[in-house]
Design a protein around this motif. Sequence first.
Motif, PDB file in Angstrom:
ATOM      1  N   HIS A  89       0.825  -1.211   0.000  1.00  0.00           N
ATOM      2  CA  HIS A  89       0.000   0.000   0.000  1.00  0.00           C
ATOM      3  C   HIS A  89       0.857   1.259   0.000  1.00  0.00           C
ATOM      4  CE1 HIS A  89      -3.633  -2.353   0.698  1.00  0.00           C
ATOM      5  NE2 HIS A  89      -4.302  -1.249   0.446  1.00  0.00           N
ATOM      6  N   VAL A  90       1.905   1.226   0.784  1.00  0.00           N
ATOM      7  CA  VAL A  90       2.725   2.433   0.927  1.00  0.00           C
ATOM      8  C   VAL A  90       3.607   2.670  -0.301  1.00  0.00           C
ATOM      9  CG1 VAL A  90       4.639   3.420   2.270  1.00  0.00           C
ATOM     10  CG2 VAL A  90       2.661   2.449   3.438  1.00  0.00           C
ATOM     11  N   LYS A 103       7.368   6.304   9.226  1.00  0.00           N
ATOM     12  CA  LYS A 103       6.146   7.062   9.529  1.00  0.00           C
ATOM     13  C   LYS A 103       4.988   6.632   8.639  1.00  0.00           C
ATOM     14  CE  LYS A 103       7.027  11.347  11.890  1.00  0.00           C
ATOM     15  NZ  LYS A 103       6.643  12.770  11.936  1.00  0.00           N
ATOM     16  N   ALA A 104       5.284   6.495   7.345  1.00  0.00           N
ATOM     17  CA  ALA A 104       4.210   6.135   6.409  1.00  0.00           C
ATOM     18  C   ALA A 104       3.690   4.725   6.714  1.00  0.00           C
ATOM     19  CB  ALA A 104       4.702   6.225   4.968  1.00  0.00           C
ATOM     20  N   ALA A 124       1.654   4.774   9.911  1.00  0.00           N
ATOM     21  CA  ALA A 124       0.360   5.415   9.656  1.00  0.00           C
ATOM     22  C   ALA A 124      -0.562   4.449   8.920  1.00  0.00           C
ATOM     23  CB  ALA A 124       0.560   6.683   8.837  1.00  0.00           C
ATOM     24  N   ALA A 125      -0.005   3.741   7.941  1.00  0.00           N
ATOM     25  CA  ALA A 125      -0.814   2.768   7.201  1.00  0.00           C
ATOM     26  C   ALA A 125      -1.370   1.717   8.156  1.00  0.00           C
ATOM     27  CB  ALA A 125       0.026   2.096   6.117  1.00  0.00           C
ATOM     28  N   THR A 130      -1.837   2.022  11.315  1.00  0.00           N
ATOM     29  CA  THR A 130      -2.786   2.679  12.211  1.00  0.00           C
ATOM     30  C   THR A 130      -4.193   2.696  11.614  1.00  0.00           C
ATOM     31  OG1 THR A 130      -1.006   4.087  12.992  1.00  0.00           O
ATOM     32  CG2 THR A 130      -3.252   4.807  13.470  1.00  0.00           C
ATOM     33  N   TYR A 131      -4.277   3.069  10.339  1.00  0.00           N
ATOM     34  CA  TYR A 131      -5.603   3.213   9.748  1.00  0.00           C
ATOM     35  C   TYR A 131      -6.134   1.893   9.215  1.00  0.00           C
ATOM     36  CZ  TYR A 131      -4.022   7.905  10.418  1.00  0.00           C
ATOM     37  OH  TYR A 131      -3.517   9.037  10.992  1.00  0.00           O
ATOM     38  N   MET A 132      -5.260   0.924   9.025  1.00  0.00           N
ATOM     39  CA  MET A 132      -5.735  -0.379   8.550  1.00  0.00           C
ATOM     40  C   MET A 132      -6.169  -1.279   9.707  1.00  0.00           C
ATOM     41  SD  MET A 132      -2.834  -0.859   5.635  1.00  0.00           S
ATOM     42  CE  MET A 132      -3.190  -2.396   4.816  1.00  0.00           C
ATOM     43  N   SER A 133      -5.492  -1.179  10.835  1.00  0.00           N
ATOM     44  CA  SER A 133      -5.881  -2.063  11.949  1.00  0.00           C
ATOM     45  C   SER A 133      -5.468  -1.559  13.317  1.00  0.00           C
ATOM     46  CB  SER A 133      -5.277  -3.451  11.749  1.00  0.00           C
ATOM     47  OG  SER A 133      -3.901  -3.438  12.069  1.00  0.00           O
TER      48      SER A 133
END
Lengths: 537, 537
Positions: B253-254, B395-396, B399-400, B402-405
Motif C-alpha cells: 500500500h505504501v 512514519k508512512a 500510519a498505514a 494505524t488506519y488499517m488495523s
Amino acid sequence: MIGSDASIGYYWFLGKFQFFGFDGSSIMIVVDVLRDFEFETDSSVTLQVQLYQALKSRILTGRLTASTRIPSSRQFASSLSVSRNTVNGALEQLKAEGYIKTKQGAGHYVSDELPESFLLVHKKPDVSLLSKTVNAKGLGVSGFGCTVLGELVSDEVSNDLPIGVERVERSEVKNTSFEAGVPDLKAFPIKKWGQITSDNLRIALMGYDSPQGYEPLRRVLADYLRSSRGLECSLDQVIITVGAQQASSIALHVLLNEGDTAYVENPGYIGMRKAIAARGANVQGIDVGEEGIDITQLPSNPTGKLICLTPTHQYPMGGIVPLGNRLRILQWAATHGIWVVEDDYDSEYHYDHKPIAAMQGLGLKEQVIYIGSFSKVLFPALRLGYMVVPKRLVKACVAAKTYMSGQSPIIDQATTAEFIQSGLFLRHLHRMRLLYEKKLQAILEACNKHLSNVAIPIYSGAGMHIVLTFKSAVLKGVNDKDVVHAMNKLQIYGSALSSYYVNTPKYQGLVLGFANTDVSKMDGGIDKIGQAIDNVF
Amino acid sequence: MIGSDASIGYYWFLGKFQFFGFDGSSIMIVVDVLRDFEFETDSSVTLQVQLYQALKSRILTGRLTASTRIPSSRQFASSLSVSRNTVNGALEQLKAEGYIKTKQGAGHYVSDELPESFLLVHKKPDVSLLSKTVNAKGLGVSGFGCTVLGELVSDEVSNDLPIGVERVERSEVKNTSFEAGVPDLKAFPIKKWGQITSDNLRIALMGYDSPQGYEPLRRVLADYLRSSRGLECSLDQVIITVGAQQASSIALHVLLNEGDTAYVENPGYIGMRKAIAARGANVQGIDVGEEGIDITQLPSNPTGKLICLTPTHQYPMGGIVPLGNRLRILQWAATHGIWVVEDDYDSEYHYDHKPIAAMQGLGLKEQVIYIGSFSKVLFPALRLGYMVVPKRLVKACVAAKTYMSGQSPIIDQATTAEFIQSGLFLRHLHRMRLLYEKKLQAILEACNKHLSNVAIPIYSGAGMHIVLTFKSAVLKGVNDKDVVHAMNKLQIYGSALSSYYVNTPKYQGLVLGFANTDVSKMDGGIDKIGQAIDNVF
C-alpha cells in the motif's frame, strides 16, 4: 606458521604491540583494515558474530578487495586475542555466505565473484544510487502513503489515543486520567482471564485457522449480539477483526472505490474519518444534534455511497438516535443504495435502561455493516473487534481480511469465547455498568464544582466519556488543543473536541473519559483541568 | 381489569382455551398477531427477550399498527402463562426503544411516531428497496471487493492454507500431515509459553499501545535480527504486524499505486501475489532456478516499482540466492529505483550451515523492506509478523498500519519478547533445527522408496518443506490439483505446485511440509500420496 611465506614479527594492533606470525602481504592488509575494529566485550552480540560482521562490512565496502588472502585462524586468533573457535566460526559463516573462498591447501581468500561495481558504488554512498526512488515528496511512497502521512501530520496535535500513534511509552496499568475510550482496567478480572487462557493454551497449537475468525467465538458472539443487541445474524455473518479499526478498513475497502464519498457524523470518530481518507475516499460531514445525527441534513439526492453512524451513543457528543429516525435513515439509505456502517462501540453502557437495539436488527439488514469492539467492554490491549455483514458480503470481506492480514491470533479469541460462554462477560458488564454510573455522577459533580463557569457538560445516561464545551463568551480565543497540552503537563489526558470536527469546529471543548479514573480522584483531576484552562487563558 | 372497557372472556390462544380479561378490540389484535408466536423454552434467549423480539418484529412489519393498545402486563402475563416481570421487562425495553408509548392512566400503545412508509415497504420486502445497491456484479462492492473475490475464486482449488480460507473446522493439535508452513506443533514448549503469559498478564491492562508494536519486543527483535540475520536496523525501524501478510499489505500500500507493476518469483508465494492483486497492482513473474530468482531475467529497462523475493530459501522451490547475485539484484534495484521486499520467512532453518545473511544487511538497506514471521519458528496461531523498513518509510508504514488495523494485541507480543529475551527462543530454534533435519532425511527416504518412479524431489538443506515435481512422461495429463484432492480424502494435506505459478505452470507437482509430521509416520504418509496419485492416474 602455515604457508611457505609465513614469518614472525611485531605489529602495532589494538593499542599494543603484538607478537604473531604473518604471511607476507595478506595479513598486513587484513590487520590494517581491522585497525578501527574493537570487540565490544559488553555486547550481547558474540565475539564470533562481531568478527564476522567486521570482515563482512569491510568486504562489502571494498576495503578488503577480491583475492586478498585471509590469515589462518591461528594467526587471526592470536592477533585478536580470541579463541580459534571464534575465528573459525566467523570464517565458516563468511564462506557459507560467499564472502570468502577456499583454495585447496592455500587457505581463505576474499571472493572474486562479487560484482565489483556494487562494491565500488557502495563505497561512496553519497554518489547516491537512490536518487530515483526519492521522488517529489522525498520518499518515493504511493498516493496512499502520502495520504496516510498527511493524515498523520494533521493529527499530531490530537490526543485521541484509540487511533493515535503519539504515546509509545507505557507498561502495566498507568495513569490514563480522562483518556477517552479506556475502561476501568483495575476492575477487569485479569486473574480469571489468565486462568481461562492457561486452560485453553493448547488451542494455540491448532495450526492455521480461518481468517474469518475462531468459530466458537463467532458462535457465542452471534448469540450475544442477537439477544443483547437485537441483531439478526448467524455466526456465518460474523468476522473477527483486529479491533474495530480493521473492521472499518475492510468495510471501506470492499464498499468504496477511490474517489467515492462517505458521510460521517460531524463531530465524529477520528479513526473512521482517517480510514476513509486512507481508502482514498472523500469525507462529507453531517451535523449531529441532541439525538445523534441530524436527519434533516441527509441529502435528498445523495451522491455518497456510504454513511458511518454511532446511533446508540454518538461519538463524541453522546446523542442517541430515536427509533423513528433510525427507520428513516435506513429507508433513506435503502432508497438511494447507500451502505450503513453502524459502529456500536460502547453500546453496552446505558445506565437508565437497556441500550436501544442496533439498527442492524430493524429489518433492512442487507444494507447494514455492523461493527463492534471488545476494547471497551474487556480491555483495549486485547485488540479484538468484529463485524457483522450481510450474507452477500461475507465472501468479499473475508477475502479482504485474508489479503490484508489473514487470520487473527487464536489464544485471545479462544479466551474471549469462553469468557462470554461462561457468563463471566455479562457479569463483568453488569458490574461495570454499576461502577461507571457512579463515575459518571462523580465527574459531573466535579465539573459542576470546578468548571461550571467556563464549560458546559454534555452527556447522555450512557457511555464512558462526557464532553465539555467551552463557554466561548468566557473563554474568548482559547484553543482546546492548547488546553489539552496544558493538561498533559499536569498528567491529565483527554482529547480536544475540535479535533473531532470534519472542518471548522462548532465548539471548542474537551472529551473526557471517566471509566478508568477512580471516583476518589475525580474531583482532583477535574480541578487540574480548571488549572490547565487558567494556564492557557 | 384495568380500563373502563375491560371485560372478561375466553379466547383460543396458544393451543388451548384461556381465561383472561380483555379490553375491547386491542387485546384481540395483539393476541391475534401473536398467534404464530411460541416461546422456545429450550432457547438460550430469555422469555423476556423472546417476547420483546416478537412484539418488535410485528410492529416493524406493520402487523401491529400505530396506536394499537397493548394489554396490561397482568393480562399479557396471564394469557402467555409467563410472569408479569417477564412481560414488564419486555414492555419497558420496547418503551425505551420507542416502539410503544405510554398515555397517562391508559396503558401502553404502539407508537404513532414511526415512519409508516418504512413499515409498509418493509412489509413487502419483495418490492425491494435494495435494487440500487445490487449492481452489475450483483453485490454492490467496490473494484477492490471484486478483485479480492476474483482472487478468492481462482484460488478455491488450492490448498495453500497459510493464505487460504478453505479449511474452517479445527481445534487443538490436528492432523496437518504435509501441510506446508506448519512447524512441529507438539514440539513447541507450550507450558513455558503459558507460564510467561501468566507472569506478564498485567501487561494486558496497559491501555492503548503504539500501533508500531510493543517496544520491548521491537528491541529484542532488532537485536536478534542484527546478530542472527545480519540486518542493519534499530528498533525504531521495526514494525510488529498481524503475520507477514499484514507486513506485505502495508508495504504494497505504501509503495505501490493502483496499476503499478510488481515483480514476483515464478513460482512463488501465493499470499504475496494475492496481496499485490488486492492492492490493484499488476504481477509480473520472473522465473526461478536452482539458485533462486534467475537474475538474467531481470528486465534491463524495468517499468515495475517493486520486486518481492525469498532469497534465503525460495518459496516453494528452495533455491538460495548466492551473495554475488544478491548484490547484483540490489544494484539493479537501486539503479532503477525499485523497492526490494525481502521475505525471510523460514530463514532460521538451514541444516548445513548458518543461514546466509539477509539482503537488508548488504549495504543498500534504504532500498529494502524486510519481512519476517513467527509463524514458522513459534506457532502459526500466534499470528505475529514484523517488518523492518528504511527510516524514511517508518512514519508512512506506521500510519498505514494505524488506519488499517491499529495496534497489535499486547499479551502475545509481551510473551514473545520474553521468550526471546530469556534465551528460550534460540534454544527452541536449535532443537527444531536438529529435529527438522532428521525429518527432511526421513521424507526424502520415503519419497525415494514410494515415489521415485513418478516424481523428483527438489530441496535444499533448508526449510520445512520439499517440492516434488511429477515426471511428466510417466504421469501424462495428471493434474496436481486432482492429486491434492485425492490426498485430502486420505487425510493427507500439502499443496499443488501448479497453484504457485503466475501463469502456465512449468511443472505439475506437490509442495509437502515435513515439520509437523512424525518421523515414524513419514513413510506411511508418503505411501498414501503414492496411492492418491494412483487413484487419479
